[in-house]
Design a protein around this motif. Structure first.
Motif, PDB file in Angstrom:
ATOM      1  N   GLU A   5       0.844  -1.198   0.000  1.00 30.01           N
ATOM      2  CA  GLU A   5       0.000   0.000   0.000  1.00 30.01           C
ATOM      3  C   GLU A   5       0.880   1.249   0.000  1.00 30.01           C
ATOM      4  O   GLU A   5       1.960   1.256   0.581  1.00 30.01           O
ATOM      5  N   VAL A   6       0.379   2.297  -0.670  1.00 29.39           N
ATOM      6  CA  VAL A   6       1.115   3.555  -0.719  1.00 29.39           C
ATOM      7  C   VAL A   6       0.900   4.300   0.589  1.00 29.39           C
ATOM      8  O   VAL A   6      -0.235   4.626   0.948  1.00 29.39           O
ATOM      9  N   ARG A   7       1.977   4.567   1.311  1.00 20.19           N
ATOM     10  CA  ARG A   7       1.893   5.248   2.601  1.00 20.19           C
ATOM     11  C   ARG A   7       2.312   6.707   2.539  1.00 20.19           C
ATOM     12  O   ARG A   7       2.004   7.488   3.435  1.00 20.19           O
ATOM     13  N   GLY A   8       3.031   7.072   1.499  1.00 18.09           N
ATOM     14  CA  GLY A   8       3.484   8.456   1.412  1.00 18.09           C
ATOM     15  C   GLY A   8       4.094   8.750   0.058  1.00 18.09           C
ATOM     16  O   GLY A   8       4.393   7.853  -0.725  1.00 18.09           O
ATOM     17  N   LEU A   9       4.254  10.040  -0.221  1.00 16.28           N
ATOM     18  CA  LEU A   9       4.835  10.515  -1.469  1.00 16.28           C
ATOM     19  C   LEU A   9       5.790  11.642  -1.094  1.00 16.28           C
ATOM     20  O   LEU A   9       5.371  12.663  -0.545  1.00 16.28           O
ATOM     21  N   VAL A  10       7.078  11.445  -1.365  1.00 20.25           N
ATOM     22  CA  VAL A  10       8.092  12.413  -0.947  1.00 20.25           C
ATOM     23  C   VAL A  10       8.949  12.811  -2.140  1.00 20.25           C
ATOM     24  O   VAL A  10       9.379  11.958  -2.916  1.00 20.25           O
ATOM     25  N   ALA A  11       9.190  14.104  -2.297  1.00 24.80           N
ATOM     26  CA  ALA A  11      10.043  14.593  -3.381  1.00 24.80           C
ATOM     27  C   ALA A  11      11.502  14.563  -2.939  1.00 24.80           C
ATOM     28  O   ALA A  11      11.811  14.763  -1.761  1.00 24.80           O
ATOM     29  N   HIS A  12      12.394  14.275  -3.890  1.00 24.57           N
ATOM     30  CA  HIS A  12      13.823  14.293  -3.579  1.00 24.57           C
ATOM     31  C   HIS A  12      14.238  15.703  -3.166  1.00 24.57           C
ATOM     32  O   HIS A  12      13.841  16.689  -3.790  1.00 24.57           O
ATOM     33  N   LYS A  13      15.032  15.800  -2.123  1.00 25.45           N
ATOM     34  CA  LYS A  13      15.531  17.100  -1.674  1.00 25.45           C
ATOM     35  C   LYS A  13      16.985  17.265  -2.101  1.00 25.45           C
ATOM     36  O   LYS A  13      17.790  16.361  -1.952  1.00 25.45           O
ATOM     37  N   HIS A  14      17.279  18.440  -2.624  1.00 28.08           N
ATOM     38  CA  HIS A  14      18.639  18.708  -3.075  1.00 28.08           C
ATOM     39  C   HIS A  14      19.540  18.929  -1.871  1.00 28.08           C
ATOM     40  O   HIS A  14      19.142  19.527  -0.880  1.00 28.08           O
ATOM     41  N   PHE A  80      18.916  34.625 -11.011  1.00 29.32           N
ATOM     42  CA  PHE A  80      17.626  34.744 -10.321  1.00 29.32           C
ATOM     43  C   PHE A  80      17.335  33.506  -9.484  1.00 29.32           C
ATOM     44  O   PHE A  80      16.950  33.604  -8.311  1.00 29.32           O
ATOM     45  N   LEU A  81      17.543  32.322 -10.067  1.00 31.65           N
ATOM     46  CA  LEU A  81      17.263  31.076  -9.354  1.00 31.65           C
ATOM     47  C   LEU A  81      18.214  30.892  -8.171  1.00 31.65           C
ATOM     48  O   LEU A  81      17.803  30.445  -7.094  1.00 31.65           O
ATOM     49  N   THR A  82      19.480  31.232  -8.360  1.00 34.99           N
ATOM     50  CA  THR A  82      20.454  31.116  -7.270  1.00 34.99           C
ATOM     51  C   THR A  82      20.066  32.015  -6.101  1.00 34.99           C
ATOM     52  O   THR A  82      20.139  31.609  -4.932  1.00 34.99           O
ATOM     53  N   LYS A  83      19.625  33.222  -6.412  1.00 40.46           N
ATOM     54  CA  LYS A  83      19.226  34.169  -5.372  1.00 40.46           C
ATOM     55  C   LYS A  83      17.995  33.669  -4.625  1.00 40.46           C
ATOM     56  O   LYS A  83      17.944  33.694  -3.392  1.00 40.46           O
ATOM     57  N   GLN A  84      16.997  33.181  -5.373  1.00 41.96           N
ATOM     58  CA  GLN A  84      15.762  32.705  -4.734  1.00 41.96           C
ATOM     59  C   GLN A  84      16.000  31.471  -3.879  1.00 41.96           C
ATOM     60  O   GLN A  84      15.367  31.291  -2.839  1.00 41.96           O
ATOM     61  N   LYS A  85      16.918  30.634  -4.311  1.00 36.83           N
ATOM     62  CA  LYS A  85      17.234  29.434  -3.529  1.00 36.83           C
ATOM     63  C   LYS A  85      17.814  29.821  -2.175  1.00 36.83           C
ATOM     64  O   LYS A  85      17.574  29.159  -1.161  1.00 36.83           O
ATOM     65  N   ALA A  86      18.549  30.939  -2.147  1.00 36.65           N
ATOM     66  CA  ALA A  86      19.172  31.398  -0.904  1.00 36.65           C
ATOM     67  C   ALA A  86      18.189  32.127   0.001  1.00 36.65           C
ATOM     68  O   ALA A  86      18.178  31.919   1.215  1.00 36.65           O
ATOM     69  N   VAL A  87      17.325  32.963  -0.582  1.00 31.71           N
ATOM     70  CA  VAL A  87      16.434  33.789   0.236  1.00 31.71           C
ATOM     71  C   VAL A  87      15.142  33.066   0.626  1.00 31.71           C
ATOM     72  O   VAL A  87      14.524  33.404   1.636  1.00 31.71           O
ATOM     73  N   ASP A  88      14.725  32.076  -0.162  1.00 27.29           N
ATOM     74  CA  ASP A  88      13.477  31.378   0.150  1.00 27.29           C
ATOM     75  C   ASP A  88      13.584  29.888  -0.191  1.00 27.29           C
ATOM     76  O   ASP A  88      12.930  29.391  -1.109  1.00 27.29           O
ATOM     77  N   PRO A  89      14.437  29.161   0.553  1.00 27.21           N
ATOM     78  CA  PRO A  89      14.639  27.735   0.244  1.00 27.21           C
ATOM     79  C   PRO A  89      13.379  26.887   0.396  1.00 27.21           C
ATOM     80  O   PRO A  89      13.247  25.860  -0.255  1.00 27.21           O
ATOM     81  N   LEU A  95       9.212  26.952  -7.252  1.00 28.83           N
ATOM     82  CA  LEU A  95       9.684  27.868  -8.287  1.00 28.83           C
ATOM     83  C   LEU A  95      10.478  27.108  -9.339  1.00 28.83           C
ATOM     84  O   LEU A  95      10.313  27.324 -10.546  1.00 28.83           O
ATOM     85  N   SER A  96      11.326  26.208  -8.886  1.00 27.10           N
ATOM     86  CA  SER A  96      12.143  25.418  -9.806  1.00 27.10           C
ATOM     87  C   SER A  96      11.267  24.582 -10.728  1.00 27.10           C
ATOM     88  O   SER A  96      11.520  24.493 -11.936  1.00 27.10           O
ATOM     89  N   LEU A  97      10.223  23.965 -10.171  1.00 24.67           N
ATOM     90  CA  LEU A  97       9.299  23.172 -10.977  1.00 24.67           C
ATOM     91  C   LEU A  97       8.620  24.039 -12.029  1.00 24.67           C
ATOM     92  O   LEU A  97       8.470  23.637 -13.192  1.00 24.67           O
ATOM     93  N   THR A  98       8.219  25.245 -11.644  1.00 20.90           N
ATOM     94  CA  THR A  98       7.578  26.171 -12.575  1.00 20.90           C
ATOM     95  C   THR A  98       8.507  26.487 -13.742  1.00 20.90           C
ATOM     96  O   THR A  98       8.098  26.457 -14.912  1.00 20.90           O
ATOM     97  N   VAL A  99       9.763  26.774 -13.426  1.00 22.96           N
ATOM     98  CA  VAL A  99      10.737  27.114 -14.470  1.00 22.96           C
ATOM     99  C   VAL A  99      10.955  25.938 -15.418  1.00 22.96           C
ATOM    100  O   VAL A  99      11.025  26.112 -16.633  1.00 22.96           O
TER     101      VAL A  99
END
Length: 264
Positions: A5-14, A80-89, A95-99
């Motif tokens: 049975e599926v108990r959870g769904l987790v995205a890989h974290k960088h 832009f992406l590098t800055k956003q990763k730092a200010v709003d991890p 945001l990355s998925l959107t891009v």
């Protein structure tokens, strides 16, 4: 999975280790292109052309108070992406998925000696291919056969026309494999959410076109179609959705949009 049975769904974290491996892979792939180019050998190159929806990326940047130039600029996007990763991890994965969705798909193309390379816009590099993972990609085997021939001073095992045919075939097969992967993820997610009909979730719009509007939940990271209240939604928009139905056998998850952030 637990007891079938599926108990959870987790995205890989960088993390730093994953990032280091990625940097080494990019460097190795660039070196492969350089060596084959120096030897004057036709090769298959991995390219990502100018973004499919740069205007959408400008909107995504504006939503977080940033500005991208009107003309597609890989360096500006990377900064832009590098800055956003730092200010709003916390929200950077969304945001990355959107891009990624707005960027459009990559493809394999023939690169002959003397040709101008198309480049990989997403990585902001010109000379790039896939050659580091022959255990899971056939194009890597082809490129490694090419470099092996160079090392042994042998003729190329492939003619330009053969490489061009394989590049087209590989691009098609990659699209097909991604389609299967998306279906399996949706099927698993539908199983997980089967007992959550009527519940509401925060989500991010990942696709908005005539064929349908899609969102990805922030938690769990499941993607489905908005079948009610979808009019006017745009990629990257944050919304609140209600789960209407799931169909694991067809990989369907249906949502109703009940609230949305305003366009900037």
């Amino acid at each position: 999975m637990e007891n079938d049975e599926v108990r959870g769904l987790v995205a890989h974290k960088h993390n730093p280790a994953r990032g280091l491996i990625e940097e080494f892979m990019v460097a190795a792939n660039g070196t492969m292109v350089a060596e084959l180019g120096k030897a004057g050998v036709p090769m298959i190159q991995r390219v990502v052309r100018t973004p499919r929806d740069w205007a959408g990326m400008m909107l995504a940047a504006a939503a977080v108070g940033e500005t991208l130039p009107e003309v597609p600029d890989a360096r500006a996007l990377a900064q832009f992406l590098t800055k956003q990763k730092a200010v709003d991890p916390l929200h950077f994965p969304d945001l990355s998925l959107t891009v990624v969705k707005l960027m459009g798909p990559g493809e394999y193309v023939l690169l002959e000696p003397g040709d101008t390379p198309t480049g990989h816009f997403a990585l902001a590099v010109i000379d790039y291919t896939h050659a580091t993972a022959p255990n899971r990609r056939y194009v890597d085997i082809i490129n490694q056969r090419l470099i092996k021939a160079v090392f042994h001073n042998r003729p190329s095992p492939y003619s330009p026309s053969e490489l061009n045919e394989r590049a087209i075939w590989l691009t098609d097969r990659e699209k097909a494999s991604k389609k299967v992967k998306r279906f399996m993820r949706k099927s698993v997610a539908a199983m997980l959410l089967a007992d959550s009909i009527g519940k509401t979730f925060d989500a991010l719009v990942t696709g908005a076109a005539e064929k349908g509007t899609y969102v990805r939940l922030l938690e769990p990271p499941a993607e489905g179609r908005v079948t009610k209240g979808e009019k006017g939604l745009f990629v990257g928009q944050k919304v609140r959705v209600r789960l209407l139905a799931t169909d694991p056998y067809n990989g369907f998850i249906d949502f109703e949009c009940i609230s949305r952030e305003k366009r900037v």
